[in-house]
Design a protein around this motif. Structure first.
Motif, short mmCIF file in Angstrom:
data_model
loop_
_atom_site.label_atom_id
_atom_site.label_comp_id
_atom_site.label_asym_id
_atom_site.label_seq_id
_atom_site.Cartn_x
_atom_site.Cartn_y
_atom_site.Cartn_z
N LYS A 1 47.93 35.02 -49.58
CA LYS A 1 47.16 33.84 -49.17
C LYS A 1 45.85 33.81 -49.94
N PRO A 2 45.34 32.62 -50.23
CA PRO A 2 44.07 32.54 -50.97
C PRO A 2 42.89 32.97 -50.09
N THR B 1 39.68 32.22 -48.74
CA THR B 1 38.93 30.97 -48.57
C THR B 1 37.46 31.19 -48.26
N ALA B 2 37.10 32.43 -47.92
CA ALA B 2 35.69 32.77 -47.75
C ALA B 2 35.54 34.28 -47.85
N GLY C 1 43.48 32.31 -46.22
CA GLY C 1 44.32 31.16 -45.92
C GLY C 1 43.75 30.30 -44.82
N GLY C 2 42.42 30.26 -44.71
CA GLY C 2 41.76 29.44 -43.71
C GLY C 2 41.68 30.06 -42.33
N PRO D 1 36.66 34.29 -54.11
CA PRO D 1 37.34 33.14 -53.50
C PRO D 1 38.47 32.63 -54.39
N GLU D 2 39.56 32.26 -53.74
CA GLU D 2 40.78 31.73 -54.36
C GLU D 2 41.67 32.81 -54.97
#
Length: 354
Positions: free
Chosen positions: A181-182, A184-185, A195-196, A257-258
């Motif tokens: 998952k990316p 995100t913070a 992933g949020g 990030p990402e």
């Protein structure tokens, strides 16, 4: 043969062990003299390796003696931990180790470094680097790197393997617990959202088996893309702590990030299967039966992971019976990952050569 190995074990760290290892390697390679010697010595030699280097050079009748000290060493014959020992690989006829003043970007370079000499500037210089980090079992004690039969002041060296074509890869040895998952913070070493969602929430969902997370076995995998992840091209980062208050997870390396992050678990069966896959992939990529190999394994693998045996070495022995190979258990591994030379942990880096 053009390449052979030797292994000598003793009660004291005497130069005689280096001489015996080289002499045995010459006999196994059916050589009288060597063009180069790759020599690994256990940590007992680290404070004063010069007498052993001189003995090795004299036995091989050459001055190009390259290598380092390490907590444990091995060849295809056996492995040694917690005892003075020397392991040697000799190169003759068309093979040898040589410094390249201006290596090309895609050139494979055997790279050895002390713990305090690894830096991004050196790793980013031209060449596809593979190898390991010297040191003792603690990572804090004495270490030594040598080239041309003497210690190197800058703490690292790199050499091309002349006369051979090689294929190199890394086996991480973990069971993947979640999909990438990316990030995100993130704040420094802390993953805040993955992933949020809160990072710790995603970790607990990935490993719900126990109320207390085994942080010493859990790892974060970091990949630059899904394609890289699918091909096993990722880095591992140990978990430092799981923060219940803010639901973050602190890693031992920075994340951006990402970048894609997944959770993984170190375990013996996964490690053995991963190395077996890596061996097959490298053999296919080499396009010919390998004539010798170099293996650099984390001290946290080998007998410590496999309950007193080294199933990594057994896999390599079974796949290529009689093939000479050499390596050591170190404090980190170096391998090219997705075009970038990376410092790895808890991994095994394998090079096969023809």
């Amino acid at each position: 043969m053009n390449v052979g190995t030797g292994l000598a074990l003793g009660r004291e760290h005497k130069p005689e062990l280096a001489r015996r290892a080289v002499s045995e390697a010459l006999a196994n390679a059916d050589l009288q003299v060597a063009n180069s010697v790759l020599l690994f010595l256990t940590s007992e030699f680290a404070r004063n390796p010069e007498p052993a280097l001189m003995a090795a050079g004299a036995a091989a009748s050459c001055v190009q003696v390259v290598g380092c000290s390490a907590p444990g060493i091995f060849t295809e014959q056996d492995w040694v931990l917690d005892a003075p020992a020397a392991a040697a690989m000799v190169f003759g006829n068309g093979y040898g180790l040589a410094a390249e003043p201006r290596p090309e970007a895609q050139q494979l370079l055997l790279s050895l470094a002390a713990p305090n000499a690894v830096n991004t500037t050196w790793l980013a210089t031209p060449g596809r680097r593979f190898g390991g980090i010297s040191g003792d079992a603690t990572g804090q004690g004495p270490f030594s790197i040598w080239r041309n039969g003497k210690g190197v002041a800058d703490g690292h060296c790199e050499l091309a393997i002349q006369g051979a074509t090689g294929a190199v890869g890394a086996a991480h040895g973990v069971r993947v617990l979640s999909e990438p998952k990316p990030v995100t913070a993130a704040v420094g070493h802390d993953i805040v959202f993955l992933g949020g969602k809160p990072a710790l929430d995603t970790l607990q969902r990935a490993y719900p088996d126990q109320p207390d997370l085994p942080l010493h076995r859990l790892m974060a995998g970091i990949a630059d893309s899904l394609e890289a992840f699918k091909h096993g091209n990722y880095r591992l980062a140990p978990l430092v702590c799981a923060n219940e208050t803010d639901r973050t997870v602190t890693l031992a390396r920075l994340v951006e990030p990402e970048q894609l992050v997944f959770w993984a678990l170190r375990e013996a069966d996964a490690a053995e299967a991963d190395l077996a896959h890596t061996i097959d992939k490298l053999a296919a990529g080499l396009g010919a039966a390998p004539q010798f190999g170099l293996l650099f394994s984390c001290l946290g693998r080998g007998p410590y992971l496999y309950s007193g045996i080294d199933r990594d070495l057994e896999r390599l022995q079974q796949r290529f019976p009689g093939m000479p190979f050499i390596g050591f258990y170190g404090n980190g591994e170096i391998a090219p990952i997705n075009g970038t030379n990376e410092l790895l942990q808890y991994s095994a880096v394998l090079g096969l050569f023809h």
